[in-house]
Design a protein around this motif. Structure first.
Motif, PDB file in Angstrom:
ATOM      1  N   THR A 283       2.317   3.349  -1.619  1.00 14.66           N
ATOM      2  CA  THR A 283       1.503   2.519  -2.585  1.00 14.66           C
ATOM      3  C   THR A 283       0.042   3.493  -3.201  1.00 14.66           C
ATOM      4  O   THR A 283      -1.073   3.166  -3.056  1.00 14.66           O
ATOM      5  N   LYS A 339       0.820   2.059  -9.300  1.00 20.58           N
ATOM      6  CA  LYS A 339       1.670   1.210  -8.562  1.00 20.58           C
ATOM      7  C   LYS A 339       2.498   2.061  -7.734  1.00 20.58           C
ATOM      8  O   LYS A 339       3.680   1.475  -7.159  1.00 20.58           O
ATOM      9  N   SER A 374       4.720  -6.136   2.203  1.00 22.78           N
ATOM     10  CA  SER A 374       5.723  -5.772   0.992  1.00 22.78           C
ATOM     11  C   SER A 374       6.985  -5.865   1.587  1.00 22.78           C
ATOM     12  O   SER A 374       7.581  -6.101   2.523  1.00 22.78           O
ATOM     13  N   ARG A 376       9.457  -3.961   1.141  1.00 17.26           N
ATOM     14  CA  ARG A 376       9.783  -2.678   1.856  1.00 17.26           C
ATOM     15  C   ARG A 376       9.454  -2.552   3.405  1.00 17.26           C
ATOM     16  O   ARG A 376      10.260  -2.354   4.059  1.00 17.26           O
TER      17      ARG A 376
END
Length: 748
Positions: A283, A339, A374, A376
């Protein structure tokens, strides 16, 4: 363009100019203009090149070369013949700079007048590889001393705060070593001299080992650092473990370096038949299209300004990309400014044919709710839990609060320094009830946080610690010494010209239980070995003044002396190992050398085991690799920890076992020599019992066979064969127990 631009091009010894992306010359040095005497290059209409660009008329390819060169591409070589210069070679190379608000290209031209030498490039490549390898030796020599001294410190019991400082120095010195290795590997790749191995690689320990050195950096930023394998991934694949680690260390380290908050997640999964994808997502700040296009170029950072926040040579990703291509794979990156980025490494790997260990599913039957920042990180945590047999259920805090879940445990990510974290802990503990379990993963160090509730783990997670925490197992105390048991003893000759290295190696040898004589050059080493005092093994530096290590070895062998000689080298030249063996050396060690590595190298010569002579042309046969049975059943040690409710006691017991092991082995060998079957039986019985208690089943079985043969009064040859099996089992048990102790020292 200004004074700085003109100074730049004038500093180049050959013709040089700064051109814009359309190929128009903006600034040129005098040598560029003087080279027009060969005849001006008449640029085609619309090419954008001015008539001031030099070059002979036959060099029409020069226009395209100037316009198509990009960062990371090799120089363009043009060969031609012209009236003024005859046959010659022109090399056009590329650098990149920022002049004002526009990106410019620095183009240089090098003329080599005379017949074109087709071997010149190879000679230059060899010279560069040789230079970098010798430079690596000069860097490795002082690094060796630092690594050795830090290992000596790590072998001592230290206070926790002191150990953290020592571990920091340890990581930094290894980072310097890795930078040197990167430079050498880049040179090898460019010259085609880097070879790959094909051996079984255990993927989970590989990924977890990459995370461990990054934990302090990740914690200081509050980054969630995770690595997980897809449950359908093979546990072991065939490949080059060192190069895979090198690639992932570069990519993951780069992600952690540039990510200031959020997470870095590493996953491994199948993608079709025989193709596996290693993905590293972060990130961080992300990249625009221009930076993505050049991120794999050497000596390039996305932020190349003098005010950039992150240091680095810009070698890591460039080397990683070249290694991936060398392994017949590919690497790409998707990114968006603000992002984050995702690097995807695709490799054609093959599952290794190894004996499967008994499947452990320590979390079988558990239903665990997962809350993470997230998709992920949720996926990675779920994969970790499913690997251990649990049923993982992604959820959110709101559902946990109102008890809209069917789980017995909640695992969630939080920050132990966040004032609101205590409130969330209380809320989740109340929601799971008295029979449930709540476990928080803190992205920061909980020892300095404000959360003072039980059940807090720190990222990065390894599967063993996660399972232990979920099962309420003790995980040990940090600060324990990195234990390396002593050898049986013996006399070592150390030949090393560097005073610091000589003192460090001597201390390491003494710490391992050996006696050490040290000399500073090869002539003195040969004289000592051929003298009246016998040595069990010689550690021989290669580069010493006067008589070097290779010549000293030849002198010793020519005199008929067969004392084992192990090479010590800080160089990384192609063929070093082969030259050592050809000179008569027994083995080859590369500096820096850690204490456990030195012990493993000396063990065959200082503990009565038959030495293994390395063969220069020996290659592993991965198809036949069946993976030996575990030398120590760590499950038994974990059960013992649980039964005693005291991991430190188990650690102490293992240390005691290792400290007495050499005495037991010596007693066994002595009883065999004296043909004392009663002593042989009694010693084997004692060693069998303690080995079985600590999970060293192969060693216990070997001792049991010696005991039975001694009772049955078997022949001497049969007894000697079984005692040799005990020796082999001891070596494996020592290595496995040392790993257990090192894990116990790291766990917290």
């Amino acid at each position: 363009m200004g004074f700085a631009a003109r100074t730049l091009v004038e500093a180049v010894l050959g013709p040089a100019a700064i051109v814009d992306p359309d190929g128009r010359v903006l600034v040129a040095n005098n040598r560029w203009r003087e080279s027009e005497q060969d005849g001006p290059l008449h640029a085609p209409e619309g090419s954008g090149l001015t008539a001031s660009v030099p070059g002979c008329a036959a060099h029409a390819g020069m226009i395209n070369a100037v316009r198509t060169l990009t960062p990371g591409t090799p120089p363009v070589v043009l060969r031609c013949r012209c009236a003024a210069s005859g046959q010659h070679t022109v090399r056009i190379s590329h650098l990149e700079t920022d002049c004002g608000d526009h990106r410019r290209l620095v183009t240089t031209e090098q003329r080599v007048v005379g017949p074109v030498d087709t071997n010149a490039d190879d000679a230059a490549a060899r010279a560069k590889s040789q230079f970098l390898a010798l430079l690596g030796h000069e860097i490795r020599t002082p690094v060796t001393a630092v690594v050795g001294m830090v290992d000596l410190l790590r072998a001592l019991p230290l206070q926790q705060d002191v150990r953290e400082v020592v571990d920091g120095v340890h990581r930094s010195t290894h980072a310097l070593k890795h930078l040197t290795d990167d430079l050498l590997d880049l040179a090898r790749l460019e010259t085609g001299r880097l070879n790959l191995e094909r051996r079984p690689v255990a993927l989970r320990p590989l990924l977890e080992g990459i995370l461990e050195p990054l934990q302090q950096q990740a914690r200081s930023k509050g980054i969630l650092l995770l690595a997980a394998l897809s449950p359908d991934m093979p546990a072991t694949v065939l490949g080059d473990e060192g190069r895979l680690r090198q690639v992932l260390t570069s990519v993951v380290g780069n992600a952690v370096k540039f990510t200031e908050h959020g997470e870095v997640v590493i996953t491994a999964a199948r993608e079709g038949d025989g193709t596996y994808v290693l993905s590293v997502s972060d990130t961080g700040p992300g990249m625009d299209d221009q930076d993505r296009a050049r991120v794999f170029a050497p000596f390039v950072q996305a932020d190349s300004s003098a005010a950039r926040r992150h240091e680095g040579a810009g070698l890591g990703l460039a080397l990683a990309a070249r290694l991936v291509h060398r392994m017949d794979g590919d690497i790409d990156v998707t990114s968006e400014l603000g992002k984050g980025s995702e690097f995807r490494i695709r490799l054609p790997l093959e599952g290794a044919k190894v004996r499967k260990a008994d499947g452990e599913r320590p979390l079988a039957g558990r239903r665990i709710g997962v809350i993470a920042p997230s998709p992920r990180s949720v996926q990675a945590l779920c994969w970790l839990l499913e690997t251990a047999g649990a049923e993982a259920k992604p959820t959110v805090l709101a559902d946990v609060v109102v008890r809209r879940h069917d789980v017995d445990t909640v695992l969630w990510v939080d920050d132990s320094h966040d004032p609101e974290a205590n409130r969330r802990v209380d809320t989740i503990i109340e929601a799971v009830g008295p029979t449930g379990r709540a476990l928080m993963i803190s992205t920061t160090d909980p020892r300095t946080g404000i959360v003072r509730k039980p059940g807090v783990l720190t990222a990065p997670l390894v599967l063993r610690r996660l399972v232990a925490a979920l099962n309420l197992e003790r995980t040990g105390v940090r600060g324990a010494p990195i234990t390396v048991p002593k050898l049986a003893g013996g006399r070592v000759l150390l030949a090393e010209d560097n005073d610091i290295n000589r003192n460090v190696f001597r201390r390491m040898i003494e710490l391992l239980g050996g006696e050490c004589d040290a000399v500073g050059d090869g002539a003195a080493a040969a004289e000592a070995v051929l003298g009246d005092r016998p040595y069990d093994v010689v550690l021989m530096d290669l580069q010493m003044p006067g008589t070097d290590g290779l010549e000293a070895t030849r002198i010793i062998r020519a005199a008929g002396n067969a004392t084992p000689i192990l090479a010590l080298t800080a160089t990384a030249l192609h063929g070093d190992k082969e030259r050592c063996l050809a000179a008569g050396m027994t083995g080859h060690l590369s500096k820096p050398i850690t204490l456990p590595e030195l012990r493993a190298a000396l063990q065959p010569y200082l503990s009565g085991e038959a030495p293994v002579v390395e063969e220069a042309d020996a290659e592993a046969e991965p198809e036949a690799a069946e993976g030996p049975a575990p030398c120590v059943d760590l499950g038994k040690l974990r059960d013992l920890e649980e039964q005693l409710d005291d991991r430190s006691l188990v650690v102490t017991t293992v240390n005691t076992f290792l400290s007495q092991l050499d005495e037991r082995r010596s007693a066994l060998s002595e009883a065999l020599r004296r043909r004392d079957r009663n002593a042989l039986r009694a010693t084997a019985h004692t060693l069998k019992s303690s080995s079985a208690l600590l999970g060293a089943d192969p060693l216990a079985s070997a001792c049991a066979r010696v005991e039975q043969l001694a009772i049955a009064e078997a022949g001497e040859q049969e007894l000697a064969t079984e005692v040799a099996e005990v020796e082999r089992a001891v070596a494996g048990a020592v290595q496995a127990m040392n790993s257990y102790l090192a894990d116990a020292g790291r766990a917290g």
